[in-house]
Design a protein around this motif. Sequence first.
Motif, PDB file in Angstrom:
ATOM      1  N   MET A  22       6.037  69.230  61.204  1.00 34.87           N
ATOM      2  CA  MET A  22       7.148  69.002  60.275  1.00 34.87           C
ATOM      3  C   MET A  22       6.907  67.714  59.489  1.00 34.87           C
TER       4      MET A  22
ATOM      5  N   THR B 205       9.388  71.909  48.828  1.00 31.12           N
ATOM      6  CA  THR B 205       8.849  70.699  49.457  1.00 31.12           C
ATOM      7  C   THR B 205       7.566  70.224  48.778  1.00 31.12           C
TER       8      THR B 205
ATOM      9  N   SER C 195       7.143  73.546  55.686  1.00 30.68           N
ATOM     10  CA  SER C 195       7.472  72.144  55.466  1.00 30.68           C
ATOM     11  C   SER C 195       6.371  71.353  54.773  1.00 30.68           C
TER      12      SER C 195
END
Length: 308
Positions: free
Chosen positions: A1, A262, A287
């Motif tokens: 992440m 992202t 992510s």
Amino acid sequence: MKTLELPNTDLTAPNVILGLMRIPDMDDEQIRTLVRTAIDEGVTMFDHADVYGGDHLCERRFGEAMRFSPEEREQVILQSKVGIRDGYFDFSREHILESVDVSLAALRTDHLDVLLLHRPDALVEPEEVAAAFDELETSGKVRSFGLSNHTPYQTELLQRTVRQPLAVNQVQLSITHANLIAFGVANNMAGLDQSIDRDRGILDHSRLNRITLQAWSPFQGGFFTGTFIGDRERYADLNDVLDELAAKYDVTPTGIATAWITRHPAHMQVVLGTTKPERVREAAAGSDLPLTREEWYRLFTAAGHTVP
């Protein structure tokens, strides 16, 4: 992440957040499974609002189900919002303070890490907001502040009086609902609807002022018109590209749709609204995907936006 430092705060946060507006009918174990799955995937920031579920219901369900120990509480970031009432908006000092107290009790915590003003109040008096924020910060009830769905000038109006940095602006954004990005690409193109700035330059203003944009409804085709993922009747070309890139990166189309946001250099956060643990895992997988510039634009144009 992937994580990021939220500018003007002391928070290190994931770039994928879990929103809890749809949990009222879930039982405690279902909520715990959802939240624990998120935490296991690195999604340690949770988004609430006093209005979700009506009268702080979603906050209460979360607090009842999770009952974080002090040590567990310090490992997560809790964000909530204030300002929407039954048929009107209210940024009065009295309402902000009262609502935060109820939120804290409902969430079973002594502080919010982030508090957002939910939707612009046409009758806002910045001095009242400033007074409320000062009291909340001094008392330790709120550590950082921000906004949701505010224009740059609405932000500037508040920031002129509010002492604390307005560190966040939560706005609707997905590949298909992307005017705040798309208009700039087509700027100065007469006769092209995409070139109309409906958001008053939110994206550039946020980057210039180090305000983190949080993208809500990241998989919605429009304003609550249903998801574009798997909808080949309306978004056939987009789903073709999503499927192709999902196979390349060994993720699902949800991961690619997350990565489209992202990947942007504004360092945005994606706010999930799902109640399904598997969807959290799929989004978390996007992510930090290294979409190329060409791939990012392929998704953009497949969604119907113009690159002049």
